[in-house]
Design an enzyme around this catalytic site. Structure first.
Site, PDB file in Angstrom:
ATOM      1  N   ASP A 108       0.845  -1.194   0.000  1.00  0.00           N
ATOM      2  CA  ASP A 108       0.000   0.000   0.000  1.00  0.00           C
ATOM      3  C   ASP A 108       0.885   1.250   0.000  1.00  0.00           C
ATOM      4  OD1 ASP A 108      -2.310  -1.529   0.169  1.00  0.00           O
ATOM      5  OD2 ASP A 108      -2.625  -1.180   2.315  1.00  0.00           O
ATOM      6  N   MET A 109       0.318   2.365  -0.449  1.00  0.00           N
ATOM      7  CA  MET A 109       1.079   3.615  -0.391  1.00  0.00           C
ATOM      8  C   MET A 109       0.552   4.483   0.739  1.00  0.00           C
ATOM      9  SD  MET A 109       3.621   5.216  -1.537  1.00  0.00           S
ATOM     10  CE  MET A 109       4.113   4.689  -3.181  1.00  0.00           C
ATOM     11  N   ARG A 119      -1.374  -0.587  -8.537  1.00  0.00           N
ATOM     12  CA  ARG A 119      -2.775  -0.288  -8.190  1.00  0.00           C
ATOM     13  C   ARG A 119      -2.898   1.245  -8.205  1.00  0.00           C
ATOM     14  NH1 ARG A 119      -3.826  -1.112  -2.215  1.00  0.00           N
ATOM     15  NH2 ARG A 119      -4.339  -3.282  -2.590  1.00  0.00           N
ATOM     16  N   ALA A 154      -5.503   8.827  -0.026  1.00  0.00           N
ATOM     17  CA  ALA A 154      -6.387   8.898   1.137  1.00  0.00           C
ATOM     18  C   ALA A 154      -5.898   9.800   2.261  1.00  0.00           C
ATOM     19  CB  ALA A 154      -6.582   7.479   1.695  1.00  0.00           C
ATOM     20  N   LYS A 188     -10.925  18.236  -6.310  1.00  0.00           N
ATOM     21  CA  LYS A 188     -11.351  16.919  -6.797  1.00  0.00           C
ATOM     22  C   LYS A 188     -11.198  16.811  -8.315  1.00  0.00           C
ATOM     23  CE  LYS A 188     -15.510  13.995  -7.173  1.00  0.00           C
ATOM     24  NZ  LYS A 188     -14.867  12.696  -7.318  1.00  0.00           N
ATOM     25  N   THR A 206     -11.144   2.264  -7.258  1.00  0.00           N
ATOM     26  CA  THR A 206     -11.971   3.451  -7.007  1.00  0.00           C
ATOM     27  C   THR A 206     -13.419   3.032  -6.854  1.00  0.00           C
ATOM     28  OG1 THR A 206     -12.682   5.573  -7.931  1.00  0.00           O
ATOM     29  CG2 THR A 206     -12.190   3.853  -9.518  1.00  0.00           C
ATOM     30  N   HIS A 207     -14.183   3.884  -6.140  1.00  0.00           N
ATOM     31  CA  HIS A 207     -15.638   3.679  -6.059  1.00  0.00           C
ATOM     32  C   HIS A 207     -16.366   4.688  -6.920  1.00  0.00           C
ATOM     33  CE1 HIS A 207     -13.560   2.850  -2.242  1.00  0.00           C
ATOM     34  NE2 HIS A 207     -14.136   1.679  -2.403  1.00  0.00           N
ATOM     35  N   ARG A 253      -9.953   7.235   8.124  1.00  0.00           N
ATOM     36  CA  ARG A 253      -9.764   7.703   6.735  1.00  0.00           C
ATOM     37  C   ARG A 253     -11.047   7.487   5.926  1.00  0.00           C
ATOM     38  NH1 ARG A 253      -4.483   5.782   7.570  1.00  0.00           N
ATOM     39  NH2 ARG A 253      -4.806   3.775   6.573  1.00  0.00           N
ATOM     40  N   ARG A 254     -11.721   6.373   6.186  1.00  0.00           N
ATOM     41  CA  ARG A 254     -12.970   6.108   5.458  1.00  0.00           C
ATOM     42  C   ARG A 254     -14.037   7.132   5.846  1.00  0.00           C
ATOM     43  NH1 ARG A 254      -9.424   3.305   3.961  1.00  0.00           N
ATOM     44  NH2 ARG A 254      -9.298   5.069   2.585  1.00  0.00           N
TER      45      ARG A 254
END
Ligand SMILES: Cc1cc2nc3c(=O)[nH]c(=O)nc-3n(C[C@H](O)[C@H](O)[C@H](O)COP(=O)(O)OP(=O)(O)OC[C@H]3O[C@@H](n4cnc5c(N)ncnc54)[C@H](O)[C@@H]3O)c2cc1C
Length: 300
Positions: free
Chosen positions: A125-126, A176, A181, A193, A218-219, A280-281
């Site tokens: 992960d980054m 990926r 985040a 954005k 992504t979502h 974070r979420r």
């Protein structure tokens, strides 16, 4: 701001995972590897793939980093014996990046050796921008030693990412792509954005054209549409990339894309150190804060 608040952390940690309906379970599969494996089984029953992430970051000593490494090795053994997908995600600060780079490389090599013999893929992960160079350099060191069952993450909000994508494509490494985040300074990252999204589209096109089996994580329906349109227009088959989303987010889209024949992986986080991930979420979607506050009231 909330993430730095000790009282919130204590309250959330006490109530967030207590029962099957507790609020943190919306984004985190559980505190134990057994619960993560159960979640993975359920996801695979729906035809999706998984990557398991044993939550943890920012460890401050070599002993802690060693413990995290052993916990990852145990997780891999549990995944192998349960027969779910052999794919894990981890963070380098979990393996000692704040302690020293040699320790981190030793720990990562132990995990990659086990991954090689067990047929696992390991995604690094980054984290936030002070770690970008160290993460990519550590990755490249291991790549040059000959490890191939490992990939990285590139964040479209970073101004530098075009160069990093090129560097990874030149190696033939699996990337990926995410938006990013963390809260980042203006010098390092786009703040609007629309700029982050525009960079995401540019990078996904380079990755689909020149990359090695990229993951588009992504979502955002607009980013998914941009991926599909570009792949279609350039004759890039559905087996040449995968979509990824986080556990518990946009399950409707996860199911519909997979039903259309896209390769799809769900990132399944678990473990006791879930608080920073969870915050974070929440930060990404402040509407979720209301849901957590209501749940906290009812838990108490
Ligand atoms: C598989 C995977 C791995 C990741 N790994 C990393 C990593 O290594 N490093 C890193 O910095 N970031 C990582 N991220 C997080 C990423 O950087 C973004 O912060 C996150 O995905 C939100 O951005 P988005 O692309 O979904 O778009 P956004 O523009 O943030 O969101 C688009 C839409 O998605 C939905 N959505 C997004 N987030 C939420 C949420 N929390 N709750 C409910 N709905 C939501 C909403 O409908 C929203 O309108 C990862 C994300 C995924 C999917």
């Amino acid at each position: 701001m909330l993430a730095g608040n000790g009282a919130i952390k204590r309250l959330a940690s006490r109530y967030g995972m207590r029962r099957s309906g507790s609020f943190a379970r919306r984004f985190i599969a559980g505190e134990s590897v057994g619960e993560a494996v159960e979640a993975a089984r359920e996801i695979e029953r729906q035809g999706l793939m998984v990557t398991l992430d044993l939550l943890g970051e920012s460890v401050a000593s070599a002993e802690e980093a060693g413990r995290a490494t052993r916990a990852y090795l145990d997780t891999m053994a549990a995944i192998a014996s349960a027969g779910v997908g052999r794919n894990i995600s981890l963070k380098l600060t979990q393996l000692g990046l704040d302690v020293d780079r040699a320790t981190t490389i030793d720990n990562l090599r132990r995990i990659l050796d086990a991954a090689t013999s067990g047929g696992f893929f390991v995604r690094i992960d980054m984290e936030n921008s002070p770690y970008t160079d160290q993460t990519l350099d550590t990755f490249e060191t291991l790549w040059n030693i000959g490890y191939r069952n490992v990939g990285v993450v590139i964040q479209s909000y970073l101004r530098r990412s075009e160069r990093d994508v090129q560097r990874m494509n030149d190696l033939g490494a699996r990337v990926r792509l995410v938006k990013g985040a963390y809260r980042e300074p203006r010098e390092a990252a786009f703040q609007q954005k629309e700029d982050v999204d525009a960079a995401f589209v540019r990078l996904l096109q380079v990755l689909l054209k020149q990359g090695t089996y990229p993951a588009i994580a992504t979502h955002d329906p607009a980013m998914i549409e941009a991926t599909r349109t570009f792949a279609d227009a350039n004759g890039i088959g559905k087996d040449k990339f995968e979509f990824q989303m986080l556990y518990g987010i946009r399950r409707d889209l996860q199911a519909s894309l997979s039903a259309e024949g896209f390769r799809f992986r769900v990132y399944v986080p678990f473990g006791k150190e879930w608080f920073p991930y969870f915050m974070r979420r929440l930060g990404e979607r402040p509407a979720n804060v209301g849901f957590v506050v209501r749940s906290l009231m009812s838990e108490r």
